[in-house]
Write a protein that holds these residues in place. Structure first.
Motif, PDB file in Angstrom:
ATOM      1  N   TYR A   1       9.617 -81.637-104.526  1.00  0.00           N
ATOM      2  CA  TYR A   1       9.011 -82.506-105.535  1.00  0.00           C
ATOM      3  C   TYR A   1       8.258 -81.681-106.567  1.00  0.00           C
ATOM      4  O   TYR A   1       7.519 -80.759-106.212  1.00  0.00           O
ATOM      5  CB  TYR A   1       8.009 -83.451-104.859  1.00  0.00           C
ATOM      6  N   ARG A   2       8.446 -82.010-107.841  1.00  0.00           N
ATOM      7  CA  ARG A   2       7.651 -81.364-108.900  1.00  0.00           C
ATOM      8  C   ARG A   2       7.390 -82.360-110.018  1.00  0.00           C
ATOM      9  O   ARG A   2       8.195 -83.279-110.226  1.00  0.00           O
ATOM     10  CB  ARG A   2       8.396 -80.160-109.485  1.00  0.00           C
ATOM     11  N   ARG A   3       6.284 -82.119-110.740  1.00  0.00           N
ATOM     12  CA  ARG A   3       5.960 -83.017-111.852  1.00  0.00           C
ATOM     13  C   ARG A   3       6.818 -82.637-113.052  1.00  0.00           C
ATOM     14  O   ARG A   3       6.395 -81.876-113.913  1.00  0.00           O
ATOM     15  CB  ARG A   3       4.481 -82.888-112.185  1.00  0.00           C
TER      16      ARG A   3
ATOM     17  N   TYR B   1      16.796 -81.715-104.362  1.00  0.00           N
ATOM     18  CA  TYR B   1      17.025 -80.950-103.129  1.00  0.00           C
ATOM     19  C   TYR B   1      17.161 -79.466-103.446  1.00  0.00           C
ATOM     20  O   TYR B   1      17.721 -79.103-104.478  1.00  0.00           O
ATOM     21  CB  TYR B   1      18.335 -81.371-102.462  1.00  0.00           C
ATOM     22  N   GLN B   2      16.668 -78.654-102.535  1.00  0.00           N
ATOM     23  CA  GLN B   2      16.959 -77.224-102.624  1.00  0.00           C
ATOM     24  C   GLN B   2      17.600 -76.775-101.318  1.00  0.00           C
ATOM     25  O   GLN B   2      17.407 -77.405-100.277  1.00  0.00           O
ATOM     26  CB  GLN B   2      15.676 -76.411-102.820  1.00  0.00           C
ATOM     27  N   PHE B   3      18.336 -75.672-101.398  1.00  0.00           N
ATOM     28  CA  PHE B   3      18.742 -75.030-100.142  1.00  0.00           C
ATOM     29  C   PHE B   3      18.287 -73.590-100.181  1.00  0.00           C
ATOM     30  O   PHE B   3      18.404 -72.908-101.193  1.00  0.00           O
ATOM     31  CB  PHE B   3      20.231 -75.180 -99.851  1.00  0.00           C
ATOM     32  N   GLU B   4      17.726 -73.190 -99.056  1.00  0.00           N
ATOM     33  CA  GLU B   4      17.065 -71.901 -98.959  1.00  0.00           C
ATOM     34  C   GLU B   4      17.707 -71.116 -97.829  1.00  0.00           C
ATOM     35  O   GLU B   4      17.813 -71.615 -96.703  1.00  0.00           O
ATOM     36  CB  GLU B   4      15.593 -72.149 -98.622  1.00  0.00           C
ATOM     37  N   GLY B   5      18.136 -69.922 -98.132  1.00  0.00           N
ATOM     38  CA  GLY B   5      18.674 -69.064 -97.076  1.00  0.00           C
ATOM     39  C   GLY B   5      17.648 -68.005 -96.720  1.00  0.00           C
ATOM     40  O   GLY B   5      16.910 -67.523 -97.579  1.00  0.00           O
TER      41      GLY B   5
ATOM     42  N   PRO C   1       6.997 -78.158-103.008  1.00  0.00           N
ATOM     43  CA  PRO C   1       7.633 -77.958-104.315  1.00  0.00           C
ATOM     44  C   PRO C   1       8.881 -77.082-104.236  1.00  0.00           C
ATOM     45  O   PRO C   1       9.614 -76.974-105.197  1.00  0.00           O
ATOM     46  CB  PRO C   1       6.544 -77.256-105.121  1.00  0.00           C
ATOM     47  N   HIS C   2       9.099 -76.437-103.111  1.00  0.00           N
ATOM     48  CA  HIS C   2      10.324 -75.636-102.935  1.00  0.00           C
ATOM     49  C   HIS C   2      10.570 -75.414-101.441  1.00  0.00           C
ATOM     50  O   HIS C   2       9.677 -75.586-100.617  1.00  0.00           O
ATOM     51  CB  HIS C   2      10.253 -74.286-103.676  1.00  0.00           C
ATOM     52  N   THR C   3      11.808 -75.029-101.112  1.00  0.00           N
ATOM     53  CA  THR C   3      12.150 -74.865 -99.702  1.00  0.00           C
ATOM     54  C   THR C   3      11.720 -73.517 -99.143  1.00  0.00           C
ATOM     55  O   THR C   3      11.898 -73.252 -97.954  1.00  0.00           O
ATOM     56  CB  THR C   3      13.667 -75.022 -99.505  1.00  0.00           C
ATOM     57  N   SER C   4      11.127 -72.653-100.006  1.00  0.00           N
ATOM     58  CA  SER C   4      10.729 -71.332 -99.512  1.00  0.00           C
ATOM     59  C   SER C   4       9.691 -71.422 -98.398  1.00  0.00           C
ATOM     60  O   SER C   4       9.555 -70.510 -97.581  1.00  0.00           O
ATOM     61  CB  SER C   4      10.191 -70.479-100.664  1.00  0.00           C
ATOM     62  N   SER C   5       8.938 -72.546 -98.367  1.00  0.00           N
ATOM     63  CA  SER C   5       7.969 -72.735 -97.281  1.00  0.00           C
ATOM     64  C   SER C   5       8.663 -72.645 -95.914  1.00  0.00           C
ATOM     65  O   SER C   5       8.067 -72.224 -94.929  1.00  0.00           O
ATOM     66  CB  SER C   5       7.264 -74.074 -97.428  1.00  0.00           C
TER      67      SER C   5
HETATM   68  N1  DAH Z   1      11.542 -70.944-104.360  1.00  0.00           N
HETATM   69  C1  DAH Z   1      12.033 -70.521-105.657  1.00  0.00           C
HETATM   70  C2  DAH Z   1      11.946 -71.676-106.641  1.00  0.00           C
HETATM   71  O1  DAH Z   1      11.809 -72.793-106.245  1.00  0.00           O
HETATM   72  C3  DAH Z   1      13.434 -70.024-105.596  1.00  0.00           C
HETATM   73  C4  DAH Z   1      13.577 -68.737-104.825  1.00  0.00           C
HETATM   74  C5  DAH Z   1      13.478 -67.550-105.465  1.00  0.00           C
HETATM   75  C6  DAH Z   1      13.798 -68.765-103.467  1.00  0.00           C
HETATM   76  C7  DAH Z   1      13.641 -66.348-104.788  1.00  0.00           C
HETATM   77  C8  DAH Z   1      13.952 -67.561-102.767  1.00  0.00           C
HETATM   78  C9  DAH Z   1      13.868 -66.354-103.456  1.00  0.00           C
HETATM   79  O2  DAH Z   1      14.183 -67.505-101.470  1.00  0.00           O
HETATM   80  O3  DAH Z   1      14.060 -65.223-102.769  1.00  0.00           O
HETATM   81  O4  DAH Z   1      12.016 -71.473-107.816  1.00  0.00           O
END
Ligand code: DAH
Length: 343
Positions: free
Chosen positions: A201-203, A214-218, A174-178
Motif C-alpha cells: 500500500y502507498r499513498r 502487489y509486489q513479488f520479492e525474491g 509499503p513493499h514486500t522487502s519486509s
Molecule cells: N522494495 C523496493 C521497492 O518497493 C524494490 C526492491 C529494490 C526490492 C531492491 C529488492 C531490492 O529486494 O533488492 O521499491
C-alpha cells in the motif's frame, strides 16, 4: 491411470448431480467435486509430478471434466428451480441451449500463479507476509533509520495508535522487502530461496500507480551467492515470463537495503529493443534488485561475515501490464467486463 480415474470421477459425478433433489444437495456435490479439497483440485496439485509429455494431456482432460461437471450442476440447478415454480415448468427440446455466462480468474490472480510457477521451478518457496507491518520490518531493519530521507520514496500509510515498543509504529506494508527479514528470522539460517508475493500500500494514484498493488520479492541466501546468480535468475524469469527474445540488463542504483543495488531493465515489448516512444532507447524498467546489505543480514539474525545473498522486488501489476501492453493500472481494478473478457 489418471485417465481412468477422471473418467470414473466424471461418470459418478454426473450420476449424483442428476439425482440431487435440492439446491443444498447440489452445492454439497459442487464442493465435493470442484471445491478446493475436491478430487479435481487434488489431481491438479499432482500434475507437476507427472512426466512433462503427459502434463498437457492430463491438464486438458481435467479442464474438460471440470467443465462437464459445472454444466451438469447448472443444468440440474435450473431444472430444480423450475420444479419449484410449476407455472414455469415447460420444456421445449427445440429451443437452443442456453450457455450460462462463465467467468475466469482475474488477471492478477493468473499472473501471481504464473510468476509463482516460474520461480517454483528453480526452488523458490512461496510465502505471503503481513499486509499490516511494523516499522522495524518495513524500514528500520532494512537499513532505513527513523527520519532517513530514503523513506520518502515509500509514501507510507501509518496506522494511528498502533505502536510496539520493540518494533515501532504499525504501517500498511509499503513493499514486500519486509519479508526478507521475516524469512531470515523464520528459517534462522541459509539456504533461503523465498518468493514473497503480497499486497502493498502507498499513498499514490495515477495511470501507473495504485494505492493497493502487489509486489513479488525474491530472496536467496546460500553459500557463495554473487551477482552472477542474481543476473542469471532475473534473465531466467524474464525469458520465461515475457518470452525467449527478451534481454535483461542491470543498472547501478541506490537502495538502502542492498549493496550494490540495481534497477533492472528488459528490452522493450513494443519495439523489441530498437527504441520507441514507450521505452527508453529500447529498454523498459522492471524493478529493483541487489546484493543483500550486510546490515540487513545482521538484522535478520544472519552473520554477514559468513553469508551473502541477493534480493529483488517487482510489481506484479507492472510486469503484467508490460506483458499485455496495458497502459493504465486502474483497468486492472475496475471490474469492467469489456476489458476483462479480452483475456
Ligand atoms: N522494495 C523496493 C521497492 O518497493 C524494490 C526492491 C529494490 C526490492 C531492491 C529488492 C531490492 O529486494 O533488492 O521499491
Amino acid at each position: 491411470m489418471e485417465q481412468n480415474r477422471l473418467q470414473n470421477l466424471k461418470n459418478q459425478a454426473i450420476l449424483n448431480i442428476f439425482e440431487a433433489k435440492t439446491e443444498q444437495e447440489l452445492e454439497e456435490l459442487r464442493v465435493e467435486y470442484l471445491g478446493r479439497q475436491g478430487e479435481l483440485s487434488q489431481l491438479i496439485k499432482k500434475i507437476s509430478l507427472l512426466p512433462v509429455e503427459k502434463r498437457k494431456q492430463i491438464g486438458e482432460l481435467i479442464n474438460e471434466t471440470k467443465k462437464i461437471i459445472q454444466e451438469a450442476i447448472s443444468s440440474q440447478k435450473k431444472s430444480l428451480q423450475h420444479q419449484l415454480s410449476p407455472q414455469e415448468d415447460w420444456f421445449d427440446i427445440t429451443v437452443p441451449g442456453e450457455r450460462p455466462p462463465q467467468g475466469h480468474l482475474h488477471l492478477i490472480t493468473l499472473a501471481i500463479s504464473e510468476i509463482t510457477g516460474i520461480f517454483e521451478k528453480i526452488g523458490f518457496g512461496k510465502v505471503a507476509y503481513p499486509e499490516v507491518e511494523w516499522d522495524w520490518y518495513a524500514f528500520e531493519g532494512l537499513n532505513m533509520p527513523q527520519n532517513h530521507p530514503a523513506r520518502d520514496e515509500w509514501e507510507t500509510f501509518f496506522i494511528k495508535d498502533l505502536f510496539s515498543p520493540q518494533y515501532g509504529q504499525a504501517v500498511l506494508t509499503p513493499h514486500t522487502s519486509s519479508g526478507q527479514l521475516r524469512e531470515m528470522e523464520r528459517l534462522g539460517q541459509p539456504p533461503i530461496r523465498m518468493l514473497n508475493i503480497a499486497k502493498c500500500y502507498r499513498r499514490q494514484i495515477d495511470a501507473s500507480h495504485a494505492p493497493m498493488f502487489y509486489q513479488f520479492e525474491g530472496l536467496v541466501v546460500e553459500p557463495g551467492i554473487n551477482i552472477t546468480h542474481l543476473k542469471g535468475t532475473l534473465d531466467y524469469f524474464v525469458k520465461q515470463y515475457f518470452g525467449p527474445q527478451r534481454e535483461v540488463r542491470i543498472r547501478p542504483f541506490h537502495f538502502q537495503f542492498t549493496e550494490p543495488s540495481f534497477e533492472v531493465d528488459v528490452t522493450c515489448i513494443v519495439c523489441g529493443g530498437r527504441g520507441c516512444r514507450v521505452c527508453k532507447q529500447g529498454w523498459m524498467e522492471l524493478g529493483g534488485a541487489g546484493m543483500v546489505h550486510p546490515a540487513v543480514l545482521k538484522n535478520g539474525g544472519l552473520d554477514p561475515q559468513k553469508h551473502t545473498g541477493f534480493a529483488f522486488g517487482w510489481g506484479v501489476e507492472r510486469v503484467l501490464m508490460m506483458k499485455y501492453k496495458i497502459d493504465d493500472i486502474r483497468l486492472l481494478f475496475g471490474s469492467d467486463l469489456k476489458f476483462l473478457e479480452q483475456f
